[in-house]
Scaffold this motif. Structure first.
Motif, PDB file in Angstrom:
ATOM      1  N   GLU A 129     -30.951 -48.731   4.424  1.00 56.72           N
ATOM      2  CA  GLU A 129     -31.924 -49.711   3.461  1.00 56.72           C
ATOM      3  C   GLU A 129     -31.234 -51.211   3.401  1.00 56.72           C
ATOM      4  N   SER A 130     -31.058 -51.298   5.672  1.00 53.83           N
ATOM      5  CA  SER A 130     -30.285 -52.467   5.212  1.00 53.83           C
ATOM      6  C   SER A 130     -30.236 -53.567   4.535  1.00 53.83           C
ATOM      7  N   GLU A 131     -29.236 -53.266   3.699  1.00 51.42           N
ATOM      8  CA  GLU A 131     -28.237 -53.882   2.841  1.00 51.42           C
ATOM      9  C   GLU A 131     -26.991 -54.549   3.427  1.00 51.42           C
ATOM     10  N   MET A 132     -26.454 -53.546   4.518  1.00 53.00           N
ATOM     11  CA  MET A 132     -25.063 -53.908   5.040  1.00 53.00           C
ATOM     12  C   MET A 132     -25.474 -54.751   5.531  1.00 53.00           C
ATOM     13  N   THR A 133     -26.844 -54.908   6.623  1.00 55.52           N
ATOM     14  CA  THR A 133     -27.613 -56.360   6.980  1.00 55.52           C
ATOM     15  C   THR A 133     -27.412 -57.281   7.171  1.00 55.52           C
ATOM     16  N   ILE A 134     -27.541 -58.249   5.474  1.00 58.69           N
ATOM     17  CA  ILE A 134     -27.829 -58.547   4.218  1.00 58.69           C
ATOM     18  C   ILE A 134     -26.596 -58.997   3.929  1.00 58.69           C
ATOM     19  N   TRP A 135     -25.685 -58.063   4.154  1.00 53.61           N
ATOM     20  CA  TRP A 135     -24.203 -58.273   3.744  1.00 53.61           C
ATOM     21  C   TRP A 135     -23.429 -59.148   4.607  1.00 53.61           C
ATOM     22  N   PHE A 136     -23.611 -58.527   5.732  1.00 57.11           N
ATOM     23  CA  PHE A 136     -23.561 -59.340   7.196  1.00 57.11           C
ATOM     24  C   PHE A 136     -23.425 -60.557   7.875  1.00 57.11           C
ATOM     25  N   ALA A 137     -25.296 -60.611   7.166  1.00 54.22           N
ATOM     26  CA  ALA A 137     -25.642 -62.063   7.639  1.00 54.22           C
ATOM     27  C   ALA A 137     -25.131 -63.263   7.108  1.00 54.22           C
ATOM     28  N   GLY A 163     -17.998 -59.326   6.168  1.00 53.14           N
ATOM     29  CA  GLY A 163     -18.094 -58.553   7.395  1.00 53.14           C
ATOM     30  C   GLY A 163     -17.017 -57.026   6.804  1.00 53.14           C
ATOM     31  N   LEU A 164     -17.518 -56.191   7.435  1.00 55.78           N
ATOM     32  CA  LEU A 164     -16.637 -55.135   7.038  1.00 55.78           C
ATOM     33  C   LEU A 164     -15.272 -54.371   6.157  1.00 55.78           C
ATOM     34  N   ARG A 165     -14.591 -55.800   7.042  1.00 60.70           N
ATOM     35  CA  ARG A 165     -12.953 -55.803   5.853  1.00 60.70           C
ATOM     36  C   ARG A 165     -13.123 -56.038   4.830  1.00 60.70           C
ATOM     37  N   ARG A 166     -13.959 -56.581   4.404  1.00 65.18           N
ATOM     38  CA  ARG A 166     -14.327 -57.683   3.163  1.00 65.18           C
ATOM     39  C   ARG A 166     -14.448 -56.437   2.226  1.00 65.18           C
ATOM     40  N   PHE A 167     -15.117 -54.479   2.858  1.00 63.90           N
ATOM     41  CA  PHE A 167     -15.395 -53.514   1.582  1.00 63.90           C
ATOM     42  C   PHE A 167     -14.186 -52.563   1.348  1.00 63.90           C
ATOM     43  N   ILE A 168     -12.655 -53.464   1.771  1.00 66.12           N
ATOM     44  CA  ILE A 168     -11.823 -52.651   1.962  1.00 66.12           C
ATOM     45  C   ILE A 168     -11.225 -52.436   0.423  1.00 66.12           C
ATOM     46  N   LYS A 169     -11.509 -54.063  -0.235  1.00 67.30           N
ATOM     47  CA  LYS A 169     -10.946 -54.224  -1.384  1.00 67.30           C
ATOM     48  C   LYS A 169     -11.690 -53.472  -2.437  1.00 67.30           C
ATOM     49  N   PRO A 170     -13.223 -53.323  -2.933  1.00 69.72           N
ATOM     50  CA  PRO A 170     -13.846 -52.458  -3.665  1.00 69.72           C
ATOM     51  C   PRO A 170     -13.679 -51.208  -3.057  1.00 69.72           C
ATOM     52  N   VAL A 171     -12.966 -50.348  -2.031  1.00 68.76           N
ATOM     53  CA  VAL A 171     -13.017 -48.620  -1.661  1.00 68.76           C
ATOM     54  C   VAL A 171     -11.547 -48.880  -1.734  1.00 68.76           C
ATOM     55  N   LEU A 172     -10.773 -49.361  -2.039  1.00 67.78           N
ATOM     56  CA  LEU A 172      -9.368 -49.658  -2.170  1.00 67.78           C
ATOM     57  C   LEU A 172      -9.203 -49.244  -4.319  1.00 67.78           C
ATOM     58  N   GLN A 173      -9.777 -49.871  -4.810  1.00 71.67           N
ATOM     59  CA  GLN A 173     -10.596 -50.130  -5.879  1.00 71.67           C
ATOM     60  C   GLN A 173     -10.918 -48.673  -6.644  1.00 71.67           C
ATOM     61  N   ASN A 211     -20.266 -56.251  15.006  1.00 69.39           N
ATOM     62  CA  ASN A 211     -21.059 -57.149  14.050  1.00 69.39           C
ATOM     63  C   ASN A 211     -20.962 -58.879  14.712  1.00 69.39           C
ATOM     64  N   ARG A 212     -20.028 -58.439  14.667  1.00 71.61           N
ATOM     65  CA  ARG A 212     -19.963 -59.989  14.908  1.00 71.61           C
ATOM     66  C   ARG A 212     -20.712 -60.642  16.836  1.00 71.61           C
ATOM     67  N   LEU A 213     -20.256 -59.220  17.096  1.00 70.82           N
ATOM     68  CA  LEU A 213     -21.166 -59.804  18.586  1.00 70.82           C
ATOM     69  C   LEU A 213     -22.407 -60.025  18.164  1.00 70.82           C
ATOM     70  N   CYS A 214     -23.056 -58.777  17.659  1.00 69.61           N
ATOM     71  CA  CYS A 214     -24.606 -59.400  17.170  1.00 69.61           C
ATOM     72  C   CYS A 214     -25.303 -61.081  16.150  1.00 69.61           C
ATOM     73  N   LEU A 215     -23.955 -60.885  15.458  1.00 72.71           N
ATOM     74  CA  LEU A 215     -24.746 -61.903  14.753  1.00 72.71           C
ATOM     75  C   LEU A 215     -24.281 -63.876  15.968  1.00 72.71           C
ATOM     76  N   PRO A 216     -23.781 -63.414  16.687  1.00 73.17           N
ATOM     77  CA  PRO A 216     -23.706 -64.226  17.372  1.00 73.17           C
ATOM     78  C   PRO A 216     -25.180 -65.116  17.909  1.00 73.17           C
ATOM     79  N   TRP A 217     -25.487 -63.863  18.698  1.00 72.94           N
ATOM     80  CA  TRP A 217     -26.349 -63.259  19.766  1.00 72.94           C
ATOM     81  C   TRP A 217     -28.064 -63.582  19.126  1.00 72.94           C
ATOM     82  N   ARG A 218     -27.873 -63.653  17.672  1.00 79.27           N
ATOM     83  CA  ARG A 218     -28.971 -63.660  16.113  1.00 79.27           C
ATOM     84  C   ARG A 218     -29.005 -65.074  16.283  1.00 79.27           C
TER      85      ARG A 218
END
Length: 374
Positions: A82-90, A94-104, A352-359
């Motif tokens: 549903e492109s929610e992850m695209t919004i968070w990445f934009a 980053g994906l590493r930021r999801f580690i905290k809520p997952v570990l919680q 994700n980092r390679l895609c965002l600078p290109w965009r």
């Protein structure tokens, strides 16, 4: 923070629903299996619910780890589609930021797995083994319920008692059918009681008759008796055996190191490490293409879960047979999976980092082109 709370609430809802579904399926299978064992005479019918409870405690760590893994993959996979992850990445998350809520979310599940594996797992296995052993060690007469036919453990005899006394050692209207080879004997008595010796159990019948027949020769005989003693069970009293490693406490296993005990510890500690590793691995395996409406990532994640737990069982076997030490088994299996999970996360993050600078570069080029044309 809004990000942490939203992701955590999404994962919690998915975890609850997944756990309920898995519990329903597993408990139904356990009920069918336990009822089948009770019908086959392997367990006591009155102990079915207790055995189901002990079996549920034994399987609950695996169900919790699987529910946590599926909830992470399913929830983040939906956010990808549903492109929610695209919004968070934009937004710079980053994906590493999801580690905290997952570990919680994984922390209380991990604590529950620790308690279940280190404390309740041996306790449940010990009680379950005791119930089965007590029922199996009961004599043939102890299994007989008034008004019901019951066969012996070896299938050579059939017992029937019309009614019994309060202490369970005296019965009235006793019927016994015994078959040995071609010979068959029917013994009836008005009353019978049980006598115990040091190692044997005898059934003493009063005022009855015994009708014997040989199917091969056709000979028949009838004998009446005032008292008749039958050996019902031999070696009733046995010395207590040492419990198996899975029914032994964790501290006792640590105090008595041996290949078998280390193999059991490899399973208990391995389940705890597996729950943590699967939470991290689910982050990397949840990525999916929003343009493709499929669930291949979920199927691949389930396949990874099956392979991982097969490796966990294999490492337990290796440690139990002495092919490797406990530390080596834990490090090779769970350390490798941890490195794999971190590698997958790093690759996803780099993608994700390679895609965002290109965009961003493409957007600036389009803006400059539009300004030049104007």
């Amino acid at each position: 923070m809004l990000f942490d709370s939203s992701v955590r609430s999404e994962l919690t809802r998915s975890f609850g629903v997944t756990l309920v579904v898995i519990l329903t399926i597993v408990l139904t299978m356990m009920l069918i299996n336990t009822l089948g064992q009770a019908a086959g005479g392997n367990v006591a019918p009155q102990d079915v619910l207790l055995l189901m409870g002990y079996a549920s405690l034994a399987q609950l760590p695996t169900m919790l780890a699987l529910s946590l893994f599926i909830s992470i993959v399913a929830s983040l996979g939906r956010m990808y589609r549903e492109s929610e992850m695209t919004i968070w990445f934009a937004s710079g998350i980053g994906l590493r930021r999801f580690i905290k809520p997952v570990l919680q979310l994984a922390l209380p599940v991990l604590l529950a797995v620790i308690v279940l594996e280190l404390l309740l797992w041996p306790w449940g296995n010990e009680n379950s083994a005791q119930l089965r052993e007590q029922y199996q060690k009961r004599g043939d007469l102890s299994r007989v319920a008034p008004g019901q036919f019951q066969s012996s453990r070896d299938g050579s005899s059939v017992f029937f008692i019309d009614r019994d006394s309060a202490d369970g050692r005296t019965g009235r209207n006793v019927f016994i059918l015994t078959q040995q080879g071609k010979a068959e004997a029917v013994t009836t008595s008005a009353k019978g009681h049980i006598e115990l010796t040091e190692t044997d159990r005898f059934l003493v019948l009063d005022r009855g008759q015994r009708n014997e027949s040989n199917h091969e020769s056709g000979e028949k005989s009838l004998a009446r008796f005032e008292q008749y003693k039958i050996l019902a069970d031999s070696q009733v009293l046995r010395s207590a055996e040492k419990p198996p490693p899975k029914a032994t406490g964790t501290l006792e296993l640590l105090r008595d190191p041996s290949p078998r005990n280390d193999g059991e510890l490899a399973w208990r500690f391995g389940m705890i490490l597996a729950c943590f590793n699967m939470a991290l691995l689910g982050l990397g395996l949840a990525a999916t293409n929003p343009r493709r409406a499929n669930s291949w990532n979920l199927l691949f994640a389930l396949l990874s879960f099956v392979v991982y737990f097969n490796l966990l069982s294999l490492s337990q076997s290796w440690v139990g047979t002495g092919k490797m030490s406990l530390a080596a088994g834990l490090a090779q299996v769970h350390g490798s999976v941890f490195l794999l999970a971190m590698t997958v996360l790093w690759l996803r993050e780099q993608g994700n980092r390679l895609c965002l600078p290109w965009r961003r570069f493409k957007t600036k080029a389009e803006v400059s082109t539009g300004a030049a044309s104007a």
